[in-house]
Design an enzyme around this catalytic site. Structure first.
Site, short mmCIF file in Angstrom:
data_model
loop_
_atom_site.label_atom_id
_atom_site.label_comp_id
_atom_site.label_asym_id
_atom_site.label_seq_id
_atom_site.Cartn_x
_atom_site.Cartn_y
_atom_site.Cartn_z
N CYS A 108 0.71 -1.23 -0.19
CA CYS A 108 -0.15 0.05 0.01
C CYS A 108 0.83 1.21 -0.05
CB CYS A 108 -1.05 -0.05 1.47
SG CYS A 108 -2.01 1.30 1.30
N ASP B 14 0.32 3.89 1.71
CA ASP B 14 0.32 4.29 3.14
C ASP B 14 1.90 4.54 3.56
OD1 ASP B 14 0.54 4.67 6.11
OD2 ASP B 14 -1.86 4.23 5.59
N ARG C 181 3.18 4.50 6.25
CA ARG C 181 3.48 3.70 7.40
C ARG C 181 4.13 2.33 6.88
NH1 ARG C 181 -2.04 4.58 10.21
NH2 ARG C 181 -2.57 4.31 8.12
N HIS D 141 -2.38 -4.05 5.15
CA HIS D 141 -2.15 -3.30 6.54
C HIS D 141 -3.22 -3.08 7.32
CE1 HIS D 141 -2.68 1.12 5.86
NE2 HIS D 141 -2.27 0.74 4.62
N CYS E 32 -6.21 0.44 7.36
CA CYS E 32 -5.92 0.96 5.58
C CYS E 32 -7.10 1.88 5.15
CB CYS E 32 -6.02 -0.39 4.86
SG CYS E 32 -5.26 0.17 3.08
ZN ZN Z 1 -3.22 1.18 3.09
#
Ligand code: ZN
Length: 211
Positions: free
Chosen positions: A42, A44, A46, A98, A101
């Protein structure tokens, strides 16, 4: 100092540290790459592949998009996949979702976010396919995390249904396909699914390509 200047300064410090530890590191890096892994994760912030796995540059080939999707009409993903499998000959491909999300969470709701509605629509299909099990989970965060797991399983299956992966399986045992979930609260990654070429035996006929 501006925030982006911090990044450049940290980069210099990192390069110097790396060079001090191994003076041939960058010389080797400049010569080429032969990563063993393709990470489809992803976007993201993180979920960075190398930080989470303690790997160095050169070890993981990376593709990231919102909600770690393998969409069969996405030429970006397909180009990365083809290069990774046919040229780099990666041994393992991991689709990494994750907890928490935002893309998965958005797909679970009714709010429109514009263009991205179309991108995450496939996750709604995954929701419908697993609706009974998902509806039994009362807590919304937990339900979203379970949907993230189902989503990862679906994306691994999408990988399996590409001619790129099936071609490679006709020639050898690689790549192995993995579905992973990163738990943000602990930083731990767990594997939820692993497929190898034998998984074609129980694949639906319509997805089997004669190449
Ligand atoms: Zn995500």
């Amino acid at each position: 100092m501006k925030s982006y200047e911090m990044l450049l300064e940290s980069n210099r410090a990192w390069a110097e540290k790396q060079n001090a530890e191994d003076p041939s590191f960058f010389e080797k890096m400049a010569k080429g790459q032969s990563p063993e892994f393709l990470w489809i994760g992803c976007s993201d912030s993180r979920a960075p592949a190398d930080k989470l796995t303690g790997t160095d540059p050169g070890q993981i080939f990376v593709h990231r998009n919102v909600a770690n999707l393998v969409v069969h009409t996405d030429f970006n993903l397909l180009s990365v996949l083809q290069y990774a499998v046919q040229v780099l000959k990666v041994k393992h491909i991991m689709v990494v979702g994750h907890t928490g999300c935002g893309g998965v969470r958005a797909a679970m709701g009714n709010k429109s976010f514009g263009l991205i509605d179309s991108w995450i629509k496939g996750i709604k299909d995954v929701y419908v396919q697993n609706e009974k099990e998902l509806m039994a989970i009362e807590n919304e965060d937990e339900r979203a995390d379970k949907l993230a797991e189902f989503n990862v399983i679906q994306q691994v299956n999408n990988l399996k249904n590409t001619t790129i992966v099936q071609n490679a399986w006709k020639e050898g045992e690689y790549p192995y396909l993995h579905g992973w979930i990163l738990e943000l609260k602990s930083g731990h990654i767990k594997q939820i699914v692993e497929l190898d070429k034998s998984s074609m035996d129980d694949s639906v006929d319509v997805f089997k390509y004669s190449i």
